[in-house]
Design a protein around this motif. Structure first.
Motif, PDB file in Angstrom:
ATOM      1  N   PRO A  27       0.801  -1.235   0.000  1.00  0.00           N
ATOM      2  CA  PRO A  27       0.000   0.000   0.000  1.00  0.00           C
ATOM      3  C   PRO A  27       0.833   1.283   0.000  1.00  0.00           C
ATOM      4  O   PRO A  27       0.265   2.374  -0.071  1.00  0.00           O
ATOM      5  N   VAL A  28       2.173   1.150   0.113  1.00  0.00           N
ATOM      6  CA  VAL A  28       3.001   2.343   0.246  1.00  0.00           C
ATOM      7  C   VAL A  28       4.047   2.473  -0.865  1.00  0.00           C
ATOM      8  O   VAL A  28       4.045   3.445  -1.631  1.00  0.00           O
ATOM      9  N   VAL A  29       4.954   1.502  -0.949  1.00  0.00           N
ATOM     10  CA  VAL A  29       6.150   1.628  -1.809  1.00  0.00           C
ATOM     11  C   VAL A  29       5.831   1.887  -3.278  1.00  0.00           C
ATOM     12  O   VAL A  29       6.395   2.814  -3.880  1.00  0.00           O
ATOM     13  N   PRO A  30       4.946   1.123  -3.932  1.00  0.00           N
ATOM     14  CA  PRO A  30       4.692   1.381  -5.355  1.00  0.00           C
ATOM     15  C   PRO A  30       4.065   2.758  -5.617  1.00  0.00           C
ATOM     16  O   PRO A  30       4.108   3.253  -6.748  1.00  0.00           O
ATOM     17  N   PHE A  31       3.483   3.364  -4.567  1.00  0.00           N
ATOM     18  CA  PHE A  31       2.804   4.650  -4.720  1.00  0.00           C
ATOM     19  C   PHE A  31       3.725   5.843  -4.484  1.00  0.00           C
ATOM     20  O   PHE A  31       3.286   6.985  -4.604  1.00  0.00           O
ATOM     21  N   PHE A  32       4.995   5.598  -4.110  1.00  0.00           N
ATOM     22  CA  PHE A  32       5.910   6.704  -3.830  1.00  0.00           C
ATOM     23  C   PHE A  32       5.861   7.778  -4.909  1.00  0.00           C
ATOM     24  O   PHE A  32       5.675   8.963  -4.641  1.00  0.00           O
ATOM     25  N   ALA A  33       6.078   7.356  -6.167  1.00  0.00           N
ATOM     26  CA  ALA A  33       6.184   8.320  -7.267  1.00  0.00           C
ATOM     27  C   ALA A  33       4.872   9.049  -7.509  1.00  0.00           C
ATOM     28  O   ALA A  33       4.851  10.267  -7.735  1.00  0.00           O
ATOM     29  N   THR A  34       3.747   8.320  -7.455  1.00  0.00           N
ATOM     30  CA  THR A  34       2.462   8.962  -7.752  1.00  0.00           C
ATOM     31  C   THR A  34       1.978   9.830  -6.596  1.00  0.00           C
ATOM     32  O   THR A  34       1.235  10.790  -6.813  1.00  0.00           O
ATOM     33  N   ILE A  35       2.396   9.498  -5.363  1.00  0.00           N
ATOM     34  CA  ILE A  35       2.098  10.398  -4.240  1.00  0.00           C
ATOM     35  C   ILE A  35       2.809  11.723  -4.471  1.00  0.00           C
ATOM     36  O   ILE A  35       2.238  12.808  -4.289  1.00  0.00           O
ATOM     37  N   GLY A  36       4.066  11.648  -4.904  1.00  0.00           N
ATOM     38  CA  GLY A  36       4.815  12.860  -5.223  1.00  0.00           C
ATOM     39  C   GLY A  36       4.221  13.599  -6.399  1.00  0.00           C
ATOM     40  O   GLY A  36       4.144  14.835  -6.407  1.00  0.00           O
ATOM     41  N   LYS A  37       3.768  12.852  -7.391  1.00  0.00           N
ATOM     42  CA  LYS A  37       3.152  13.457  -8.576  1.00  0.00           C
ATOM     43  C   LYS A  37       1.905  14.244  -8.174  1.00  0.00           C
ATOM     44  O   LYS A  37       1.665  15.348  -8.676  1.00  0.00           O
ATOM     45  N   GLN A  38       1.113  13.677  -7.263  1.00  0.00           N
ATOM     46  CA  GLN A  38      -0.092  14.360  -6.794  1.00  0.00           C
ATOM     47  C   GLN A  38       0.253  15.629  -6.025  1.00  0.00           C
ATOM     48  O   GLN A  38      -0.539  16.573  -5.973  1.00  0.00           O
ATOM     49  N   ARG A  39       1.431  15.670  -5.435  1.00  0.00           N
ATOM     50  CA  ARG A  39       1.880  16.857  -4.720  1.00  0.00           C
ATOM     51  C   ARG A  39       2.446  17.922  -5.658  1.00  0.00           C
ATOM     52  O   ARG A  39       2.835  18.998  -5.217  1.00  0.00           O
ATOM     53  N   GLY A  40       2.518  17.587  -6.960  1.00  0.00           N
ATOM     54  CA  GLY A  40       3.013  18.547  -7.939  1.00  0.00           C
ATOM     55  C   GLY A  40       4.484  18.394  -8.261  1.00  0.00           C
ATOM     56  O   GLY A  40       5.077  19.262  -8.914  1.00  0.00           O
ATOM     57  N   TYR A  41       5.106  17.294  -7.825  1.00  0.00           N
ATOM     58  CA  TYR A  41       6.520  17.071  -8.093  1.00  0.00           C
ATOM     59  C   TYR A  41       6.688  16.406  -9.455  1.00  0.00           C
ATOM     60  O   TYR A  41       5.968  15.461  -9.797  1.00  0.00           O
ATOM     61  N   SER A  42       7.655  16.870 -10.225  1.00  0.00           N
ATOM     62  CA  SER A  42       7.886  16.332 -11.567  1.00  0.00           C
ATOM     63  C   SER A  42       8.541  14.960 -11.491  1.00  0.00           C
ATOM     64  O   SER A  42       9.009  14.508 -10.439  1.00  0.00           O
ATOM     65  N   ALA A  43       8.622  14.282 -12.657  1.00  0.00           N
ATOM     66  CA  ALA A  43       9.282  12.976 -12.723  1.00  0.00           C
ATOM     67  C   ALA A  43      10.748  13.099 -12.341  1.00  0.00           C
ATOM     68  O   ALA A  43      11.321  12.211 -11.702  1.00  0.00           O
ATOM     69  N   LEU A  44      11.381  14.200 -12.726  1.00  0.00           N
ATOM     70  CA  LEU A  44      12.794  14.406 -12.383  1.00  0.00           C
ATOM     71  C   LEU A  44      12.963  14.567 -10.877  1.00  0.00           C
ATOM     72  O   LEU A  44      13.878  13.985 -10.279  1.00  0.00           O
ATOM     73  N   VAL A  45      12.097  15.368 -10.250  1.00  0.00           N
ATOM     74  CA  VAL A  45      12.161  15.542  -8.796  1.00  0.00           C
ATOM     75  C   VAL A  45      11.985  14.206  -8.089  1.00  0.00           C
ATOM     76  O   VAL A  45      12.727  13.871  -7.156  1.00  0.00           O
TER      77      VAL A  45
END
Length: 431
Positions: A27-45
């Motif tokens: 429920p946590v690890v695979p969502f790391f990137a998309t949680i950041g994406k929802q916060r407005g962080y780019s793929a590079l960030v």
């Protein structure tokens, strides 16, 4: 699992540990990137962030492995890692659920306090995970002894736990996010905490016996790092970690992108689709291959398994690049058995085979460092950069070609190694 006519309780608890521990990750690890994406962080960030999160694997794994070999404290480190993971997830539940309607400029992101709180919680979560998973595999291969090739039959329970909590957490996140502009990940975090609590209880019951080291740490490392087989093995492990990153952290990014581009009608169910992708990976991909991993490894050899893995990645990535429907993309997850379960089992078993007596933790730490401390961080940074500049579709095309090239290099190198050591064995027998 039977010892004579009795059930081997330590292996039973080990299976239960894998079930709850990996169930906690889903429920946590695979969502790391998309949680950041929802916060407005780019793929590079997020690529840079995920790279930083792997520092524990680079530094802690080999160090912790040697410390626990020397001071015989594997179980203590095992439990400390689980507690640290639980505390980090608890922090994620209470951190403000910041959201953004559009991507925030990269240079601004790194100046915000909320980003660094987010990063530190993920960092300590990863640190706890590193401590727990290293000790988990080391203890497991120690319990198996001469039957280390049966590692996959223990690890398969991790896939079962991961597969179950994946779909459950995806459904509950979508359910609790109904009518909201953004997804609420907290129900998934609660599932993680419940799994960790059960895991701590089960892990405390495992009896851990360690063999005293027969050599110094420097002596062990000299033997290990001057063995050409180990060098080739670690190179293959780094490559495996590099390509696995694109599945572990960027698969959900891909599913969201093709949903937004081609099928926005699936957006209300995207977390369920993402969770289902993990469930398919586990039940149709990993579990069958964990059961047959021992047979395959014996037939083709540890290193030839990695060649099969890189072919699997090449096929998997090219399929992602041509599929436009996220539901159809779920069918590709069946390949996860070849691209993860098989090489993971081969890697743990081969590391145990090559390790000097009493230095099993050191060797497992070295292999973990190669995969998670070097390969995965490289994949995170490269993946984030390529995805931001070319888009995830073209990125997967590049990854596919790269995987084929690595397959060719590893296969040729392995042929050379086999010939070298076959010649050495013949000389010894003749003498």
């Amino acid at each position: 699992m039977l010892r004579g006519n009795k059930i081997n309780m330590d292996l039973l608890f080990m299976k239960m540990n894998y079930f709850f521990a990996w169930g906690a990750y889903a429920p946590v690890v695979p969502f790391f990137a998309t949680i950041g994406k929802q916060r407005g962080y780019s793929a590079l960030v997020m690529g840079i962030t995920l790279t930083g999160l792997q520092i524990p694997s680079l530094v802690v794994r080999p160090t912790l492995g040697s410390i626990t070999d020397a001071y015989q404290c594997r179980k203590l480190m095992f439990l400390i890692g689980e507690v640290l993971l639980a505390l980090a997830v608890l922090g994620l539940i209470f951190i403000p659920g910041a959201t953004a309607t559009e991507s925030i400029a990269d240079h601004i992101v790194f100046k915000t306090l909320l980003y660094w709180v987010f990063f530190l919680l993920l960092f300590f979560l990863c640190l706890g995970s590193v401590m727990r998973s290293l000790m988990e595999d080391t203890i497991c291969v120690s319990l198996l002894g001469d039957n280390v090739h049966n590692y996959g039959q223990q690890r398969v329970w991790g896939a079962i736990g991961y597969g179950i909590t994946s779909i459950v957490s995806g459904v509950v996140v979508d359910w609790f996010s109904k009518g909201q502009a953004h997804k609420d990940f907290r129900p998934g975090f609660v599932i993680t905490l419940i799994c960790v609590a059960f895991d701590i209880y089960v892990s405390a019951k495992i009896k851990v016996e360690q063999v005293k080291k027969t050599e110094t740490f420097s002596g062990n490392m000299k033997r290990v790092l001057t063995d050409f087989r180990v060098i080739v093995f670690l190179t293959a492990t780094i490559s495996f970690g590099f390509f696995y990153t694109f599945i572990l952290f960027f698969l959900f990014w891909y599913l969201e992108d093709i949903t937004n581009l081609y099928h926005p009608e699936y957006e209300p169910y995207i977390k369920t689709i993402q969770g289902l992708s993990q469930t398919i990976q586990c039940f149709l991909g990993e579990i069958p291959f964990y059961f047959v991993s021992s047979y395959i490894i014996k037939k083709v050899g540890h290193m030839n398994v990695f060649s099969l893995t890189f072919i699997g990645y090449a096929i998997r990535f090219i399929l992602y690049s041509i599929i436009e429907n996220p539901v159809v993309a779920l069918s590709v997850e069946i390949l996860h058995g070849i691209t993860f379960a098989l090489p993971y089992s081969a890697g743990v078993a081969y590391a145990a085979k090559l390790a000097p007596v009493g230095a099993e933790g050191t060797m497992q730490g070295l292999v973990g460092m190669a995969m998670k401390g070097i390969g995965i961080p490289m994949g995170n940074f490269v993946g984030g950069y390529v995805i931001k500049n070319l888009g995830i579709i073209d990125a997967f095309k590049i990854f596919s070609i790269s995987s084929l090239m690595v397959c060719i290099v590893i296969s040729i190198t392995n042929l050379i190694v086999n010939r070298m050591y076959k010649t050495e064995n013949n000389v010894v027998q003749t003498s």
